[in-house]
Design an enzyme around this catalytic site. Structure first.
Site, PDB file in Angstrom:
ATOM      1  N   ALA A 430       0.817  -1.214   0.000  1.00 16.53           N
ATOM      2  CA  ALA A 430       0.000   0.000   0.000  1.00 16.53           C
ATOM      3  C   ALA A 430       0.851   1.264   0.000  1.00 16.53           C
ATOM      4  O   ALA A 430       0.676   2.145  -0.845  1.00 16.53           O
ATOM      5  CB  ALA A 430      -0.931  -0.015   1.211  1.00 16.53           C
ATOM      6  N   ASP A 456       9.915  -6.384  -4.430  1.00 14.37           N
ATOM      7  CA  ASP A 456       8.906  -7.005  -3.577  1.00 14.37           C
ATOM      8  C   ASP A 456       8.771  -8.452  -4.032  1.00 14.37           C
ATOM      9  O   ASP A 456       8.657  -8.715  -5.226  1.00 14.37           O
ATOM     10  CB  ASP A 456       7.554  -6.281  -3.700  1.00 14.37           C
ATOM     11  CG  ASP A 456       6.593  -6.646  -2.571  1.00 14.37           C
ATOM     12  OD1 ASP A 456       6.363  -7.854  -2.355  1.00 14.37           O
ATOM     13  OD2 ASP A 456       6.070  -5.722  -1.927  1.00 14.37           O
ATOM     14  N   ARG A 467      -6.669  -0.687  -1.356  1.00 12.67           N
ATOM     15  CA  ARG A 467      -5.764   0.359  -0.895  1.00 12.67           C
ATOM     16  C   ARG A 467      -4.466   0.427  -1.694  1.00 12.67           C
ATOM     17  O   ARG A 467      -3.640   1.300  -1.432  1.00 12.67           O
ATOM     18  CB  ARG A 467      -5.426   0.148   0.589  1.00 12.67           C
ATOM     19  CG  ARG A 467      -4.592  -1.096   0.853  1.00 12.67           C
ATOM     20  CD  ARG A 467      -4.536  -1.460   2.321  1.00 12.67           C
ATOM     21  NE  ARG A 467      -3.617  -2.548   2.605  1.00 12.67           N
ATOM     22  CZ  ARG A 467      -3.857  -3.838   2.390  1.00 12.67           C
ATOM     23  NH1 ARG A 467      -5.004  -4.193   1.847  1.00 12.67           N
ATOM     24  NH2 ARG A 467      -2.962  -4.758   2.694  1.00 12.67           N
ATOM     25  N   LYS A 480       3.984  -8.265  -7.618  1.00 14.80           N
ATOM     26  CA  LYS A 480       3.670  -6.869  -7.323  1.00 14.80           C
ATOM     27  C   LYS A 480       4.657  -5.904  -7.970  1.00 14.80           C
ATOM     28  O   LYS A 480       4.266  -4.899  -8.570  1.00 14.80           O
ATOM     29  CB  LYS A 480       3.643  -6.643  -5.808  1.00 14.80           C
ATOM     30  CG  LYS A 480       2.386  -7.105  -5.118  1.00 14.80           C
ATOM     31  CD  LYS A 480       2.384  -6.694  -3.661  1.00 14.80           C
ATOM     32  CE  LYS A 480       1.069  -7.049  -2.997  1.00 14.80           C
ATOM     33  NZ  LYS A 480       1.026  -6.638  -1.583  1.00 14.80           N
ATOM     34  N   ASP A 528       6.480  -4.200   6.015  1.00 15.44           N
ATOM     35  CA  ASP A 528       5.423  -4.441   6.995  1.00 15.44           C
ATOM     36  C   ASP A 528       5.867  -5.305   8.165  1.00 15.44           C
ATOM     37  O   ASP A 528       5.036  -5.750   8.947  1.00 15.44           O
ATOM     38  CB  ASP A 528       4.200  -5.067   6.332  1.00 15.44           C
ATOM     39  CG  ASP A 528       4.537  -6.348   5.580  1.00 15.44           C
ATOM     40  OD1 ASP A 528       5.699  -6.786   5.653  1.00 15.44           O
ATOM     41  OD2 ASP A 528       3.640  -6.907   4.924  1.00 15.44           O
ATOM     42  N   CYS A 584       0.046 -23.830  29.068  1.00 16.31           N
ATOM     43  CA  CYS A 584      -0.944 -24.296  30.043  1.00 16.31           C
ATOM     44  C   CYS A 584      -2.204 -23.438  29.977  1.00 16.31           C
ATOM     45  O   CYS A 584      -3.320 -23.937  30.182  1.00 16.31           O
ATOM     46  CB  CYS A 584      -0.357 -24.293  31.451  1.00 16.31           C
ATOM     47  SG  CYS A 584       0.263 -22.698  31.991  1.00 16.31           S
TER      48      CYS A 584
END
Length: 1011
Positions: A430, A456, A467, A480, A528, A584
């Site tokens: 974005a 990327d 976006r 991308k 990111d 646990c």
């Protein structure tokens, strides 16, 4: 939201806007003025899924529009801006109706809209349209940019109700104890990171899942008073039953109402939003400057000429004469504003347009408090750059270029500098898309020797499209970086952009060497993960390369500038919790929905990924049984093979049996060991405090959650075993009604761990050896070998027997299973369930995201690029930024100066380093002895320890023979011996005689370049 079927496209946005985001599909918005700011507003609204967006502009596209209007191409020159923009925006989101209007803004035309946005409108039109909208209850917004400044105005009427004013989920906390008294005191549990609750005085809260004091569970919201980080005061609980255990206290959001004045009144008595009171005089001066600019335009029929002193002085005279100015007028601000007001900058339009678009979303969704009522933004510090004040009217005059709007601010010579730049953009998500869009408009790397690299390793996904401006539906699954680079070329064919599909990290250091980084003029980070950002920061620090780091989460974002040698490095990323919880807690004592969701994630991996991987390794690797793995693994392989389904009905039966095992049998067993009345010691109940007493569930095929679980689990189990699935719920219910399971008999002698350390010893019957003894292992191994022989014979398996499934947050079936599994577990323990979207966000660890924040952050980052390209060496000109669009916060501040330290008798900067070409006289890599001699000769330091990462190259405390061998080795040989990848650039660590132990980690790094 353009239809519920489109939720995968908008899921990240829904986490920001909440349920109000679904109102977008029914809304209609007018955006008037389709130059830079209007284009940014319209683009954000179309990406966000607004039902109908109408574009209004009566002007024709000109060459200079392409400085800042990224929707227009060369073929659009001479055509109406609204119509040309409509063609581009229609392709951006086919779910949105985009129309163009080129006529008057009549009252009849304006009446159907929920929101009207004016950009580039004269003041008279703003006042006329504003009065009509105020009278009709239409939300009205003015957004305008001029040069290095922008203004934003909102009028949402006199009684605008905000349904959900806060960002993020309502505050909640697990209850540890509630006293009987007046007032009662609620003690909240600490979270895994030891933080207390986040409630504030006056918050309204409700209770759920409380055992003992059950009267609270049915109460209406009550106010709280905060006593400390872990305690809250509520109303009278003296007559309630004693508290026993469990419970959740949750904040209830209260709707708020705001009242706005119409533009005609607000102009005279403006309410201006500022980050701090110190900023108010500057904003008031800009308020007067924008009004004076309108007056100048009425008087002259044009904007002030760039860098024309007479025009700037006339604007100042008009500002003085307005008479409505509150407080003293900052005349330098007005002059600076006027001198470049004819300019158009894409980064400024991005910031103001994004802010305006967020206000539109607030108006439609009624999420977040709207702006009350004015906001001013400027980057006039750019005019303080060394030499910028000397620019003349001739330097900034139009050239008939697409960059004339930028030349009007920074001059023609600067535009040439922009073209020569070499930049790396890391990440094409974005923020990366917005950076690349701005770079294309700015002409960065558009010269003959410019270079823009974008890298990327990801591919385009459906959830990116709301976006990430540069991608379309047809690009899904494509790389991308490749798609983004092609989009940049379409926006500006002159930009020399190259796409890489690499991660920038240790694995690619042979490709992205130090010389690569030194060759760059700057790096823009759009990553990111904190780890990736920290690595990039280290590389840029080491190579003295400027870095602009940007990040967002929801409506919040930040930009950090790291400029050698001026600023302090960004520093190590803060350590955030990774979503891990004590085992646990997950297995036996969950308290929150986060615990049950993580348990469901672990279930997914343990049922549908790991068993299939183990079976495939067993089937494909004949040596798997020759060196037997632990007995537990062999038993899991045996179980997986024994459970192999023949058909879909077997998958449904398996899912039903697993439901019984997890939500009935396991809970019954736990309660057999620790009954509800069990006491840790006399008078101290076991089920108290952070342990909520569970209850087993009874399966009901007519219960939606029960059926959802079986359907999702059976589907995934069928996929693992390559069995065709079925989605007919009625058919599945029929199968389930025919499943009869034997009654469960709890076992005695099982151990349930009460601490993290004992968890691995859980559920082991006494007297049973773990792992299985040799005889059992031998028998199991022989059985598995026989099974393998029956399945594949002497041939190697051509295809894997089973299909491992890796959890994918954007796969609906995966989230169906996680949601149902978690909510059933929550029902066991009286924990309020989470809906599908919330479960997806938490289990998928999804960061909420929206186009408005990313666009604003990228615009702010690109303003710092201007300063870097100028070669600014004045720290006071640079800005770091924090934004919060939910509350209209825009905070810009000077970065911290670089730090210094003392070492070896002199002062060093954090940017200093020792650089040596580690090439011996024979042309080969230096020996360790030659490196030691260089440090002695150059700096007078006697090295006692030399390391490369974890490899000890030299240790003065070693024996004589070892030291001689160490000194004789070449640097390259040490890497080969340690089986490290070959590197051309090494960073060596050293310690010297007489070194102060307190500063042993503060010394200039030694960088060696190998041949």
């Amino acid at each position: 939201m353009a239809g519920s079927g489109e939720e995968p496209r908008y899921s990240r946005q829904l986490y920001v806007l909440g349920g109000g985001g679904r109102r977008l599909a029914e809304s209609a918005v007018l955006v008037s003025g389709l130059r830079g700011t209007g284009a940014q507003v319209a683009t954000a609204l179309v990406l966000a899924g607004t039902g109908r967006v109408v574009l209004h502009d009566r002007g024709a596209t000109c060459t200079a529009d392409r400085t800042h209007q990224f929707l227009l191409g060369e073929s659009d020159l001479g055509q109406n801006r609204a119509k040309a923009s409509q063609r581009a925006l229609t392709k951006l989101n086919p779910c949105v109706v985009v129309e163009a209007h080129t006529g008057e803004l009549s009252e009849a035309f304006l009446a159907p809209f929920q929101v009207v946005v004016l950009t580039e409108s004269p003041l008279e039109e703003q006042l006329r349209v504003g009065d009509f909208c105020h009278a009709q209850g239409i939300c009205f917004i003015v957004a305008d940019t001029k040069g290095l400044a922008g203004q934003l105005f909102c009028d949402f009427g006199e009684q605008f109700v905000i349904d959900d004013p806060a960002e993020g989920d309502p505050v909640c906390a697990a209850v540890q104890h509630i006293s009987q008294g007046n007032p009662g005191v609620v003690t909240c549990m600490g979270t895994e990171d030891s933080h207390g609750h986040l409630f504030c005085d006056g918050d309204l809260v409700t209770f759920s899942g409380v055992q003992g004091m059950t009267e609270l569970n049915s109460q209406k919201p009550v106010p709280v008073r905060v006593l400390d980080a872990f305690r809250l005061e509520i109303g009278d609980t003296s007559s309630f039953s004693p508290y026993r255990c469990g419970g959740l206290v949750s904040q209830v959001q209260k709707p708020q109402e705001c009242s706005h004045e119409p533009l005609c009144q607000s102009l005279e008595e403006p309410k201006i939003r500022v980050a701090s009171p110190e900023d108010l005089p500057r904003s008031r001066s800009l308020h007067a400057a924008f009004q004076a600019l309108h007056a100048f335009r009425r008087e002259q029929g044009r904007l002030p000429r760039p860098r024309a002193p007479a025009d700037a002085e006339r604007v100042l005279e008009l500002a003085r004469s307005l008479g409505a100015q509150q407080g003293p007028l900052d005349e330098d601000i007005v002059r600076a504003f006027a001198s470049v007001s004819a300019g158009d900058l894409c980064p400024v339009a991005a910031v103001v347009g994004a802010l305006a678009a967020q206000e539109v979303l607030k108006a439609i969704t009624r999420k977040f408090l709207p702006l009350d009522q004015w906001l001013y933004f400027d980057a006039l510090e750019c005019l303080a750059l060394s030499g910028a004040a000397q620019l003349t009217e001739m330097d900034c005059a139009p050239r008939g270029s697409r960059y004339d709007g930028q030349i009007a601010v920074f001059g023609a010579n600067f535009q040439e500098k922009l073209g020569h730049q070499k930049y790396l953009v890391v990440g094409a998500g974005a923020i990366g898309c917005e950076l690349l869009k701005n770079f294309a408009m700015m002409g960065l790397a558009a010269g003959p020797d410019g270079e823009l690299i974008v890298t990327d390793m990801d591919t385009v996904a459906l959830s990116n499209l709301h976006r990430q401006l540069l991608y379309r539906s047809a690009d899904i699954s494509k790389p991308k970086s490749v798609v983004a680079a092609a989009a940049v070329q379409r926006m500006n064919p002159d930009v020399r952009v190259t796409a890489h599909q690499n991660q920038v990290g240790p694995a690619t250091e042979m490709f992205y060497r130090d010389n690569f980084f030194r060759h760059l003029d700057g790096v823009a980070s759009a990553l990111d993960t904190l780890e990736a950002r920290a690595y990039l920061e280290r590389r840029c620090l080491r190579c003295r390369t400027p870095l602009l780091d940007s990040g967002t989460e929801g409506t919040r974002g930040n930009v950090l500038a790291m400029v050698p040698p001026l600023t302090k490095p960004l520093g190590p990323a803060s350590t955030l919790r990774d979503g891990t919880f004590p085992l646990c807690t997950l297995r036996h004592f969950p308290r929150t929905i986060q615990h049950t969701l993580q348990w469901a994630r672990d279930e997914f991996e343990g049922l549908f990924q790991l068993p299939a991987e183990q079976v495939n390794q067993f089937m494909e690797d004949p040596a798997f049984l020759e060196q037997p793995p632990p007995g537990k693994v062999l038993e899991q392989v045996w179980d997986s093979l024994r459970e192999r389904p023949r058909d879909w009905q077997d998958c449904v039966r398996w899912a039903r049996q697993h439901w019984q095992s997890r939500y009935h049998d396991a809970i019954t067993q736990l309660l057999h060991i620790y009954p509800p009345e069990h006491e840790t010691s006399p008078g101290v109940p076991f089920w108290a405090g952070d342990r909520s007493c569970p209850h087993p569930l009874t399966f009901n095929p007519d219960n939606d959650t029960h059926l959802d679980y079986v359907l999702a689990a059976a589907h995934l189990f069928a996929q693992v075993h390559r069995v065709p699935p079925c989605t007919d719920r009625a058919a599945i219910q029929a199968i389930l009604r025919g499943v009869v399971l034997p009654p469960f008999a709890p076992q005695d002698g099982l151990q349930i761990p009460l601490t993290e350390e004992l968890t691995e010893e859980a559920q082991v019957p006494t007297g049973v050896p773990v792992p299985p003894d040799c005889r059992q292992l031998t028998e199991l191994t022989q059985d598995l070998m026989q099974w393998r022989q029956e399945l594949v014979g002497d041939e190697e398996a051509e295809t894997p027997l089973m299909e491992p499934i890796h959890f994918e947050k954007d796969n609906n079936i995966h989230i169906d299973f996680i949601t149902a599994a978690s909510n059933l577990r929550a029902e066991n323990y009286g924990i309020p369930p989470a809906n599908w979207l919330t479960s997806k966000r938490i289990a998928g660890r999804i960061v909420p995201a929206i186009i408005t924040t990313t666009a604003a952050v990228a615009g702010l980052a690109c303003l710092e690029v201007y300063k870097l390209v100028w070669g600014c060496q004045d720290l006071s000109c640079y800005r770091n930024s924090n934004i919060g669009l939910s509350d209209c916060l825009l905070l810009r501040f000077q970065p911290l100066p670089s730090t210094t330290y003392w070492y070896g008798g002199r002062e060093w900067s954090c940017w200093d380093r020792l650089e040596m070409r580690a090439v011996g006289a024979d042309g080969q890599a230096m020996t360790v002895e030659e490196v030691l001699d260089w440090l002695q000769r150059t700096h007078g330091w006697t090295v006692t320890m030399l390391l490369c990462g974890d490899i000890v190259l030299y240790d003065s405390k070693a024996d004589e023979e070892t030291r001689a061998r160490q000194q004789a080795q070449r640097l390259s040989e040490n890497l080969e011996d340690a089986r490290m990848p070959q590197q051309q650039d090494l960073e060596l660590l050293y310690m010297c005689e007489g070194e102060d132990a307190e500063v042993e980690d503060t010394r200039p790094p030694l960088l060696c370049s190998l041949p």
